[in-house]
Design a protein around this motif. Structure first.
Motif, PDB file in Angstrom:
ATOM      1  N   ASP A 178      14.831  39.184  58.827  1.00 21.25           N
ATOM      2  CA  ASP A 178      15.564  39.596  57.461  1.00 21.25           C
ATOM      3  C   ASP A 178      17.206  40.078  57.851  1.00 21.25           C
ATOM      4  OD1 ASP A 178      15.015  40.695  54.794  1.00 21.25           O
ATOM      5  OD2 ASP A 178      15.859  42.409  55.917  1.00 21.25           O
ATOM      6  N   LYS A 179      17.256  40.311  59.112  1.00 25.22           N
ATOM      7  CA  LYS A 179      18.879  40.704  59.441  1.00 25.22           C
ATOM      8  C   LYS A 179      20.034  39.447  59.040  1.00 25.22           C
ATOM      9  CE  LYS A 179      17.451  43.797  63.216  1.00 25.22           C
ATOM     10  NZ  LYS A 179      17.399  43.758  64.617  1.00 25.22           N
ATOM     11  N   ASN A 213      26.207  35.374  52.366  1.00 19.60           N
ATOM     12  CA  ASN A 213      25.574  35.672  53.525  1.00 19.60           C
ATOM     13  C   ASN A 213      24.750  34.656  54.217  1.00 19.60           C
ATOM     14  OD1 ASN A 213      22.600  35.707  52.698  1.00 19.60           O
ATOM     15  ND2 ASN A 213      23.176  37.684  51.665  1.00 19.60           N
ATOM     16  N   LYS A 221       9.988  40.065  60.321  1.00 24.67           N
ATOM     17  CA  LYS A 221      10.719  41.263  60.189  1.00 24.67           C
ATOM     18  C   LYS A 221      12.385  41.382  60.932  1.00 24.67           C
ATOM     19  CE  LYS A 221       6.969  44.775  59.672  1.00 24.67           C
ATOM     20  NZ  LYS A 221       6.472  45.768  60.252  1.00 24.67           N
ATOM     21  N   GLU A 222      12.479  40.676  61.953  1.00 17.51           N
ATOM     22  CA  GLU A 222      13.771  40.364  62.754  1.00 17.51           C
ATOM     23  C   GLU A 222      14.652  39.710  61.877  1.00 17.51           C
ATOM     24  OE1 GLU A 222      16.471  41.112  65.613  1.00 17.51           O
ATOM     25  OE2 GLU A 222      14.889  42.195  65.033  1.00 17.51           O
ATOM     26  N   ILE A 225      22.427  36.541  64.214  1.00 19.90           N
ATOM     27  CA  ILE A 225      22.066  37.961  64.099  1.00 19.90           C
ATOM     28  C   ILE A 225      22.503  38.724  65.239  1.00 19.90           C
ATOM     29  CG2 ILE A 225      19.934  39.574  64.419  1.00 19.90           C
ATOM     30  CD1 ILE A 225      18.326  37.414  62.900  1.00 19.90           C
ATOM     31  N   ASP A 226      22.356  38.112  66.398  1.00 24.40           N
ATOM     32  CA  ASP A 226      22.917  38.583  67.829  1.00 24.40           C
ATOM     33  C   ASP A 226      24.408  38.367  68.185  1.00 24.40           C
ATOM     34  OD1 ASP A 226      20.442  39.634  68.170  1.00 24.40           O
ATOM     35  OD2 ASP A 226      19.997  38.472  69.971  1.00 24.40           O
ATOM     36  N   LYS A 259      20.117  38.245  56.204  1.00 24.40           N
ATOM     37  CA  LYS A 259      20.700  38.461  55.194  1.00 24.40           C
ATOM     38  C   LYS A 259      22.057  39.489  55.013  1.00 24.40           C
ATOM     39  CE  LYS A 259      16.095  38.473  53.237  1.00 24.40           C
ATOM     40  NZ  LYS A 259      14.993  39.325  52.668  1.00 24.40           N
ATOM     41  N   TYR A 260      22.296  40.108  56.305  1.00 23.81           N
ATOM     42  CA  TYR A 260      23.432  41.205  56.211  1.00 23.81           C
ATOM     43  C   TYR A 260      24.432  40.333  57.116  1.00 23.81           C
ATOM     44  CZ  TYR A 260      20.033  44.435  55.041  1.00 23.81           C
ATOM     45  OH  TYR A 260      18.832  45.220  54.201  1.00 23.81           O
ATOM     46  N   ILE A 261      24.283  39.251  57.737  1.00 23.65           N
ATOM     47  CA  ILE A 261      25.460  38.363  58.308  1.00 23.65           C
ATOM     48  C   ILE A 261      26.219  37.722  57.115  1.00 23.65           C
ATOM     49  CG2 ILE A 261      26.134  36.650  59.720  1.00 23.65           C
ATOM     50  CD1 ILE A 261      24.381  38.981  61.260  1.00 23.65           C
TER      51      ILE A 261
END
Length: 196
Positions: free
Chosen positions: A17-18, A36, A14-15, A76-77, A20-22
């Motif tokens: 999945d982020k 992305n 689940k984590e 992600i971070d 895809k937004y970068i």
């Protein structure tokens, strides 16, 4: 079945999945839409499978595929750092290390250790697998920029010397692919889409 391990693995899934937004600076082939990180990693994995025969040295293809699929998860971070950024160096940073420990740390211990080790190997760029993975990572945006009439080179006023310097890493993984990449760089100058 170890329910705790499964729940940890699902939390990791689940984590990530982020990713895809970068948003990256480069755009999809022949497009004005930014790529992305998930699309980038998927593309590198397929490029690895297709181009593995051109590696300078024998490689473990599955290991390279793992490298390219996970290499940007830390973003992600830490966020994506543009390879031509003049203020922040595109290398392993403290933020990326913290991100790797946190994100991969969601997994059961043995899987976390394996993926952190693979990520570290990619970052170090010393093994045959890491050199080939980095070659793929540098080739894809080159192909994108040439398909987009200069793409981010034009948008951010990136000059030939900087492109040549960053892309020359390709030869460490594949002389054959580098010869092709170098010809694309030179053609881009001749076409006026990359300035000297």
């Amino acid at each position: 079945m170890n329910t705790e391990d499964l729940l940890n693995q699902i939390a990791f899934i689940k984590e990530i999945d982020k990713v895809k937004y970068i948003q990256r600076k480069t755009k999809l082939f022949n497009s004005d839409r930014n790529e992305n990180d998930a699309e980038h990693s998927w593309h590198l994995a397929l490029m690895t499978i297709v181009l593995a025969e051109h590696s300078n040295e024998p490689i473990d293809v599955l290991k390279v595929v793992k490298m390219v699929l996970i290499h940007d998860i830390v973003e992600i971070d830490s966020g994506d750092v543009f390879i031509y950024d003049s203020e922040k160096n595109h290398c392993n940073t403290d933020e990326e290390r913290l991100a790797a420990n946190r994100i991969f740390g969601l997994l059961p211990k043995n899987q976390a250790e394996e993926l952190i080790a693979i990520w570290e190997e990619f970052e170090a760029g010393e093994t045959n697998e890491a050199k080939f993975a980095k070659a793929m990572d540098r080739l894809e945006p080159l192909l994108q920029n040439t398909s987009n009439n200069g793409g981010t080179w034009k948008e951010f006023d990136v000059k030939y010397d900087k492109v040549y310097e960053k892309k020359s890493v390709i030869k460490e993984g594949s002389e054959i692919v580098w010869n092709y990449a170098e010809s694309l760089i030179n053609e881009s100058v001749a076409k006026g889409i990359l300035k000297k």
